[in-house]
Design an enzyme around this catalytic site. Structure first.
Site, PDB file in Angstrom:
ATOM      1  NE  ARG A 127      30.551  34.308  39.613  1.00 25.20           N
ATOM      2  CZ  ARG A 127      30.295  34.668  38.367  1.00 25.20           C
ATOM      3  NH1 ARG A 127      29.051  34.696  37.925  1.00 25.20           N
ATOM      4  NH2 ARG A 127      31.276  35.021  37.560  1.00 25.20           N
ATOM      5  CG  ASP A 183      37.700  41.908  35.923  1.00 22.91           C
ATOM      6  OD1 ASP A 183      37.265  40.756  35.786  1.00 22.91           O
ATOM      7  OD2 ASP A 183      37.513  42.588  36.947  1.00 22.91           O
ATOM      8  CG  HIS A 220      35.167  41.581  39.711  1.00 19.33           C
ATOM      9  ND1 HIS A 220      35.935  41.136  38.667  1.00 19.33           N
ATOM     10  CD2 HIS A 220      34.968  40.492  40.509  1.00 19.33           C
ATOM     11  CE1 HIS A 220      36.201  39.850  38.822  1.00 19.33           C
ATOM     12  NE2 HIS A 220      35.621  39.443  39.932  1.00 19.33           N
TER      13      HIS A 220
HETATM   14  P1  NAD Z   1      37.066  29.923  49.705  1.00 17.11           P
HETATM   15  O1  NAD Z   1      35.687  29.497  50.087  1.00 17.11           O
HETATM   16  O2  NAD Z   1      38.035  28.890  49.234  1.00 17.11           O
HETATM   17  O3  NAD Z   1      37.762  30.669  50.924  1.00 17.11           O
HETATM   18  C1  NAD Z   1      37.119  31.687  51.601  1.00 17.11           C
HETATM   19  C2  NAD Z   1      37.608  31.624  53.032  1.00 17.11           C
HETATM   20  O4  NAD Z   1      37.136  32.774  53.691  1.00 17.11           O
HETATM   21  C3  NAD Z   1      37.095  30.413  53.806  1.00 17.11           C
HETATM   22  O5  NAD Z   1      38.195  29.708  54.364  1.00 17.11           O
HETATM   23  C4  NAD Z   1      36.212  31.029  54.891  1.00 17.11           C
HETATM   24  O6  NAD Z   1      36.266  30.291  56.112  1.00 17.11           O
HETATM   25  C5  NAD Z   1      36.834  32.407  55.018  1.00 17.11           C
HETATM   26  N1  NAD Z   1      35.960  33.435  55.589  1.00 17.11           N
HETATM   27  C6  NAD Z   1      34.637  33.598  55.411  1.00 17.11           C
HETATM   28  N2  NAD Z   1      34.197  34.637  56.134  1.00 17.11           N
HETATM   29  C7  NAD Z   1      35.262  35.141  56.781  1.00 17.11           C
HETATM   30  C8  NAD Z   1      35.441  36.201  57.692  1.00 17.11           C
HETATM   31  N3  NAD Z   1      34.409  36.947  58.117  1.00 17.11           N
HETATM   32  N4  NAD Z   1      36.673  36.445  58.161  1.00 17.11           N
HETATM   33  C9  NAD Z   1      37.730  35.690  57.785  1.00 17.11           C
HETATM   34  N5  NAD Z   1      37.625  34.651  56.916  1.00 17.11           N
HETATM   35  C10 NAD Z   1      36.401  34.396  56.429  1.00 17.11           C
HETATM   36  O7  NAD Z   1      36.892  31.094  48.633  1.00 17.11           O
HETATM   37  P2  NAD Z   1      37.999  31.689  47.624  1.00 17.11           P
HETATM   38  O8  NAD Z   1      37.957  30.890  46.363  1.00 17.11           O
HETATM   39  O9  NAD Z   1      39.271  31.886  48.320  1.00 17.11           O
HETATM   40  O10 NAD Z   1      37.304  33.095  47.270  1.00 17.11           O
HETATM   41  C11 NAD Z   1      37.165  34.099  48.236  1.00 17.11           C
HETATM   42  C12 NAD Z   1      36.336  35.253  47.678  1.00 17.11           C
HETATM   43  O11 NAD Z   1      37.033  35.878  46.605  1.00 17.11           O
HETATM   44  C13 NAD Z   1      34.965  34.854  47.103  1.00 17.11           C
HETATM   45  O12 NAD Z   1      34.000  35.829  47.470  1.00 17.11           O
HETATM   46  C14 NAD Z   1      35.203  34.884  45.606  1.00 17.11           C
HETATM   47  O13 NAD Z   1      33.997  35.077  44.878  1.00 17.11           O
HETATM   48  C15 NAD Z   1      36.127  36.083  45.511  1.00 17.11           C
HETATM   49  N6  NAD Z   1      36.902  36.230  44.269  1.00 17.11           N
HETATM   50  C16 NAD Z   1      37.066  37.498  43.794  1.00 17.11           C
HETATM   51  C17 NAD Z   1      37.806  37.713  42.651  1.00 17.11           C
HETATM   52  C18 NAD Z   1      37.998  39.103  42.105  1.00 17.11           C
HETATM   53  O14 NAD Z   1      38.563  39.247  41.005  1.00 17.11           O
HETATM   54  N7  NAD Z   1      37.587  40.157  42.790  1.00 17.11           N
HETATM   55  C19 NAD Z   1      38.391  36.628  42.000  1.00 17.11           C
HETATM   56  C20 NAD Z   1      38.207  35.346  42.508  1.00 17.11           C
HETATM   57  C21 NAD Z   1      37.436  35.150  43.664  1.00 17.11           C
HETATM   58  C1  LMR Z   2      36.355  35.764  38.957  1.00 22.78           C
HETATM   59  O1  LMR Z   2      36.165  36.734  38.232  1.00 22.78           O
HETATM   60  O2  LMR Z   2      36.982  34.748  38.572  1.00 22.78           O
HETATM   61  C2  LMR Z   2      35.868  35.802  40.390  1.00 22.78           C
HETATM   62  O3  LMR Z   2      35.180  36.984  40.651  1.00 22.78           O
HETATM   63  C3  LMR Z   2      35.088  34.606  40.792  1.00 22.78           C
HETATM   64  C4  LMR Z   2      33.716  34.597  40.161  1.00 22.78           C
HETATM   65  O4  LMR Z   2      32.726  34.441  40.889  1.00 22.78           O
HETATM   66  O5  LMR Z   2      33.635  34.742  38.950  1.00 22.78           O
END
Ligand code: NAD
Ligand code: LMR
Length: 327
Positions: A94, A161, A189
């Site tokens: 996001r 978290d 989350h």
């Molecule tokens: P990013 O945009 O840097 O990387 C995401 C990658 O995923 C990109 O390289 C994209 O090409 C690839 N991708 C997209 N769809 C795909 C698919 N179908 N198959 C394979 N690869 C695919 O993003 P990021 O910063 O690495 O974050 C990734 C995700 O993790 C986001 O949704 C983010 O919100 C989430 N996130 C979750 C947490 C948590 O605590 N759960 C924490 C941080 C980020």
């Molecule tokens: C976080 O908690 O840092 C991740 O889920 C990324 C976000 O969208 O907040």
């Protein structure tokens, strides 16, 4: 030497993976005597695959003793083939002003496809950990597509978290993070998550007693843990990456280490008053590598119950939003 395990990572050319992959390859996730083969999955787009090649070149240049091979894939059937662990990181992050649930329509469909393919081609003992947001609901979507792998194989990450809450409590009490224990995350989350402070310990004693500031615990503490992701986006201009990768290391390492008690989003099965079919954060105890039992019987007061009801409501709403995606 143990036989290598196959670890599939999606979004392998993204931000989180850039922090994550060297730590998996160095043994931080599965231990210093466990060789790994990394199966790196990206989207079939030239720019992404070129970037992935660069990531693989850097991993080669680390000469990690435990890294026995890499597979670079733009096809999920190749990326997940025989994988023992599937780490689902790849999804849109996001931006400022968005909630994670705003990503559902775009990201949800990634998890229908991946859930189905993992079920078809991953190893018999496959485990899936979802990071891509909104992580709880995406784990539910992936699990709903599976016919062979049971729902307990699919977890979502709330460990970031938990780690955030641990540090905030330590700072408030003026102690090291290692002095804080048993702070568990319940629910989604998202900002509605509930860090259950009444059960946390600081230096083995009730954290609530030591902190002696119930208003802070109910107010600023819960709010800051819930909104920490947004605070990082506001500061960095991009969502958390190093801390997210670190949390995934913790999530999986504790899931393969019997005896560990930690927060994981799992299918609720009605525990703690959650809807039975949502994936909600709760404490689990790892029983054998990859398997766990949920810790039940933690008593909740009125405040805790109201927080759990709110985060459950949000999870149920997210599920109805993606009803047509569920298998
Ligand atoms: P990013 O945009 O840097 O990387 C995401 C990658 O995923 C990109 O390289 C994209 O090409 C690839 N991708 C997209 N769809 C795909 C698919 N179908 N198959 C394979 N690869 C695919 O993003 P990021 O910063 O690495 O974050 C990734 C995700 O993790 C986001 O949704 C983010 O919100 C989430 N996130 C979750 C947490 C948590 O605590 N759960 C924490 C941080 C980020
Ligand atoms: C976080 O908690 O840092 C991740 O889920 C990324 C976000 O969208 O907040």
């Amino acid at each position: 030497m143990k036989p290598a395990i196959r670890v599939a990572v999606t979004g392998a050319a993204g931000q989180i993976s850039y922090s994550l992959l060297p730590r998996i390859a160095s043994g931080a996730m599965f231990g210093p005597d466990q060789p790994v083969i990394l199966q790196l999955l990206e989207v079939p787009v030239e720019k992404a695959m070129k970037a992935l090649e660069g990531v693989a070149m850097e991993l080669d240049d680390c000469a990690f003793p435990l890294l026995q091979g890499m597979v670079l894939a733009d096809d999920a059937k190749v990326g997940f083939k025989d994988a023992n662990w599937c780490l689902l990181v790849g999804a849109k992050p996001r931006g400022p002003g968005m909630e994670r649930a705003d990503l559902l329509k775009d990201n949800g469909k990634i998890f229908t496809t991946q859930g189905r393919i993992i079920d078809e081609v991953a190893a018999e003992n496959a485990r899936v950990a979802v990071v891509g947001n909104p992580a709880n609901t995406n784990a539910m979507i992936a699990a709903s597509m599976a016919r062979r792998l049971t729902p307990d194989r699919f977890t979502a990450m709330v460990r970031l978290d938990q780690n955030r809450a641990q540090t905030m409590l330590a700072k408030k009490a003026g102690v090291a993070t290692t002095e804080v224990s048993e702070i568990f995350i319940f629910g989604n989350h998202s900002p509605t998550m509930f860090p259950a402070f009444s059960h946390a310990k600081i230096q083995g004693q009730a954290a609530e007693k030591l902190v002696n500031d119930r208003a802070w615990l109910e107010g600023e503490f819960c709010e800051k843990v819930g909104k920490r992701g947004a605070a990082i986006i506001a500061a960095r201009g991009a969502s958390s990456a190093t801390s997210a990768a670190n949390a995934l290391i913790d999530h999986v390492r504790d899931l393969v280490t019997p005896g560990k008690i930690h927060s994981v989003a799992v299918k609720s099965e009605g525990r703690y008053g959650f809807d039975p079919n949502v994936w909600a954060g709760m404490p689990v105890k790892t029983t054998s590598p990859g398997a766990f039992e949920v810790i039940t019987g933690i008593e909740m007061d009125d405040f805790a119950n109201s927080k759990i009801a709110a985060t459950n409501k949000e999870l149920v709403e997210e599920r109805s939003f993606v009803a047509e995606m569920l298998g």
